[in-house]
Scaffold this motif. Structure first.
Motif, mmCIF file in Angstrom:
data_model
loop_
_atom_site.group_PDB
_atom_site.id
_atom_site.type_symbol
_atom_site.label_atom_id
_atom_site.label_comp_id
_atom_site.label_asym_id
_atom_site.label_seq_id
_atom_site.Cartn_x
_atom_site.Cartn_y
_atom_site.Cartn_z
ATOM 1 N N GLY A 185 -18.330 -0.304 15.760
ATOM 2 C CA GLY A 185 -17.539 -0.647 16.887
ATOM 3 C C GLY A 185 -16.202 -0.153 16.953
ATOM 4 N N LEU A 186 -16.096 0.858 16.275
ATOM 5 C CA LEU A 186 -14.589 1.394 16.053
ATOM 6 C C LEU A 186 -14.413 2.713 17.094
ATOM 7 N N GLN A 187 -13.363 2.982 17.574
ATOM 8 C CA GLN A 187 -12.760 4.032 18.378
ATOM 9 C C GLN A 187 -12.180 4.905 17.673
ATOM 10 N N LEU A 188 -12.752 6.353 17.438
ATOM 11 C CA LEU A 188 -11.865 7.214 16.266
ATOM 12 C C LEU A 188 -10.950 7.820 17.307
ATOM 13 N N GLN A 189 -10.028 8.345 16.583
ATOM 14 C CA GLN A 189 -8.821 9.065 16.842
ATOM 15 C C GLN A 189 -8.893 10.486 16.239
#
Length: 615
Positions: free
Chosen positions: A95-99
């Motif tokens: 559930g992580l948003q990557l940059q």
């Protein structure tokens, strides 16, 4: 242009990922002590588990092939993903948003080809599932309902419908941002002659096919309409995602129970998988448009932890017809690649699990699996059924065909037991079967034949008795008379003697003659066999095998000894037949043969007693 993922995000993905959870979706892991886990390596074929996972350090290493790394490396090697694709998949799990850096003023999420294809399939599965409720899908809903599957079951397995029209799915996915090339690569669409994009599936009931991690990678499509000139089942073609030799339908739902129960049931179709799962047989899977093969075995071995020191069961369900028997024999060849025990389950009247559930309910499906039988037993019976075991030639042929199967048994301690069983099934001597199995194990193409009825040598004891009886009929017909005529040509094993005995019968029989040259000439003229005709005069003058003149007791002793070899052959044939009958399931026939054997053996003993006096 999109850039790379930020280093801190990669570090966060590694920190938030439990490597044991990722790997256990593909490999069955068991405790190895000290907090570590181990299983069969997914990167090379092995029978003893050497693949180790350390949850505390979040790494894995195989002592067999040297493969090792973290969860990102595992997905790169196992699922053939790029580094970015692997990080993106693990980020999605966590559930992580990557940059991303070097992507202009705003972060951009760049996904690899494989993730794009998976996303396209997921959207296609949603589209097809929604279409199942449309008016045009009535036949699809009826098909499922007729097989005992309602709306709830259809939703559980993601069943869908490909609607009428050339390109409704293609248009839908293009609106979702997927390119034409992505849809073609995914096998969801194809290019028409006009250059436009059209759907691969039209007017068909669909099942989404998922990989072991639960991602949709393809579809199986069943024909519904009579005017559909395509095959009954149509599957997704080979794509970067879909490799039919590796795919097992239902494995995503069955994998945990397969590992837990150390058991897998292999069925033939999508509805069979559904029927098994809904009948509390949650370990069922099916191949998708191809035969069960080595790549499927590799998948199952890892799920079963099929290694030395661990048990397990592989249960095949095939029809009892010729095609099913052929499939079972092919499965037996694959059986040698498993450490687990392999079985076969054949439904009553050849019904598959789906038919069985409809006809007799879920309990019958569970009973089908519970009543499994060793695959080798079924394979042997399938081969033996091709031969007539009532003849020596049939038994020899069956032995030649089955001895190599017994010789291939991977557990050598089982071979003697199956050799004994095969001897009983064929009604042959154990030593004969053991020699054949031993020869096959050494690579001898033709195993030694079983003893068959031989052509008599003229100087053999049996031939001498036959010769003596013929001499009595030619020289002393009035004395030999009724006793000689009572024994037909069928008991004579020597072919020339049998022909002469038949000629005596055609001449009227010894009882009608008084002897002399007229009788001898009549017999010779009746002979149709030149060798037998030439023998008449020779036997007419050859001395009998006794001192003095023959009497009725000598004739009786000769005729009795004449009958004994044929009677003994008949007894041996009946014993062989009785050995091949199950006394439990075919009690009447078994008792009939037993009664006949007792009678024949008593007759043989009496003949031996009567014939011993003058010979």
């Amino acid at each position: 242009m999109a850039g790379k993922i930020k280093d801190e995000d990669i570090a966060l993905v590694r920190e938030r990922t439990a490597i044991a959870d990722v790997i256990s979706e593909h490999v069955t892991l068991k405790s190895a002590g000290g907090g570590n886990l181990k299983g069969l390596c997914p990167f090379h074929d092995e029978k003893t588990a050497s693949f180790n996972v350390s949850p505390a350090r979040n790494v894995y290493f195989c002592h067999g092939c040297g493969a090792g790394g973290d969860a990102i490396k595992f997905l790169m090697d196992h699922d053939h993903l790029t580094f970015v694709e692997s990080v993106e998949r693990l980020a999605g799990r966590a559930g992580l948003q990557l940059q991303y850096v070097e992507a202009g003023s705003a972060p951009v999420r760049q996904t690899g080809q494989k993730q794009r294809l998976i996303a396209a399939h997921a959207e296609a599965a949603r589209f097809y599932a929604e279409q199942l409720g449309s008016p045009g899908a009535r036949l699809a809903r009826e098909f499922l309902a007729q097989r005992g599957f309602g709306r709830e079951e259809a939703e559980r397995y993601g069943c869908g419908f490909a609607p009428e029209g050339w390109d409704p799915l293609s248009k839908h996915l293009r609106l979702k941002g997927f390119t034409a090339q992505e849809l073609i690569t995914a096998g969801l669409s194809r290019e028409a002659r006009s250059g436009s994009l059209i759907d691969r599936f039209r007017r068909r009931l669909l099942w989404p096919i998922k990989d072991i991690s639960g991602d949709v990678i393809g579809f199986g499509a069943r024909k519904l309409f009579d005017d559909d000139d395509g095959p009954k089942y149509l599957n997704t073609p080979e794509t970067p995602l879909y490799k039919k030799s590796h795919v097992l339908y239902g494995v995503d739902q069955a994998k945990r129970e397969i590992a837990k129960q150390s058991k897998v049931v292999i069925v033939e179709g999508y509805t069979d998988v559904m029927a098994c799962h809904l009948s509390d047989v949650p370990v069922a899977v099916a191949t998708c448009g191809t035969a069960f093969g080595a790549d499927h075995i590799a998948v199952l071995r890892r799920l079963l932890l099929d290694a030395d020191g661990y048990g397990g069961e592989i249960i095949f369900t095939f029809d009892g017809d010729a095609a099913g028997q052929k499939a079972a024999l092919r499965a037996f060849e694959d059986d040698q690649r498993f450490v687990a025990q392999t079985f076969i389950a054949v439904g009553p009247d050849g019904m598959d699990p789906c038919e069985l559930r409809m006809a007799k309910g879920p309990v019958a499906v569970r009973d089908l699996v519970a009543d499994r039988q060793p695959l080798l037993d079924f394979a042997l019976r399938s081969v033996i059924q091709r031969f007539n075991l009532d003849t020596a030639e049939g038994r020899v042929g069956a032995l030649k065909a089955t001895a190599p199967l017994v010789a291939k048994i991977k557990d050598r301690t089982l071979r003697p037991e199956y050799a004994r069983k095969l001897a009983g099934d064929l009604g042959m001597e154990l030593e004969t079967v053991q020699r054949a199995v031993g020869a096959a194990a050494k690579g001898v193409v033709e195993p030694p034949p079983a003893p068959a009825r031989k052509i008599l040598a003229p100087d053999s004891a049996e031939a001498l008795v036959e010769r003596e009886a013929l001499k009595l009929a030619l020289q002393q017909p009035a004395l030999a008379g009724p006793m000689f005529d009572a024994v037909g040509a069928e008991v004579y094993a020597h072919p020339t003697y049998a022909a002469l005995r038949a000629a005596i019968a055609d001449a009227g029989g010894a009882s009608t003659a008084s002897g002399g040259v007229v009788w001898i000439e009549r017999v010779r003229e009746t002979c149709t066999d030149p060798a037998a005709a030439a023998l008449v005069t020779e036997l007419a003058v050859e001395p009998l095998r006794l001192d003095g003149e023959p009497d009725p007791r000598y004739v009786e002793a000769t005729v009795v000894r004449l009958q004994l070899p044929a009677l003994n052959r008949r007894i041996a044939d009946l014993k062989s037949k009785q050995q091949r009958i199950n006394p439990v399931t075919n009690a009447d026939e078994y008792l009939r043969l037993f009664s006949e054997l007792v009678s024949l053996e008593q007759h043989a003993r009496a003949l031996r007693d009567r014939g011993a006096s003058r010979w």
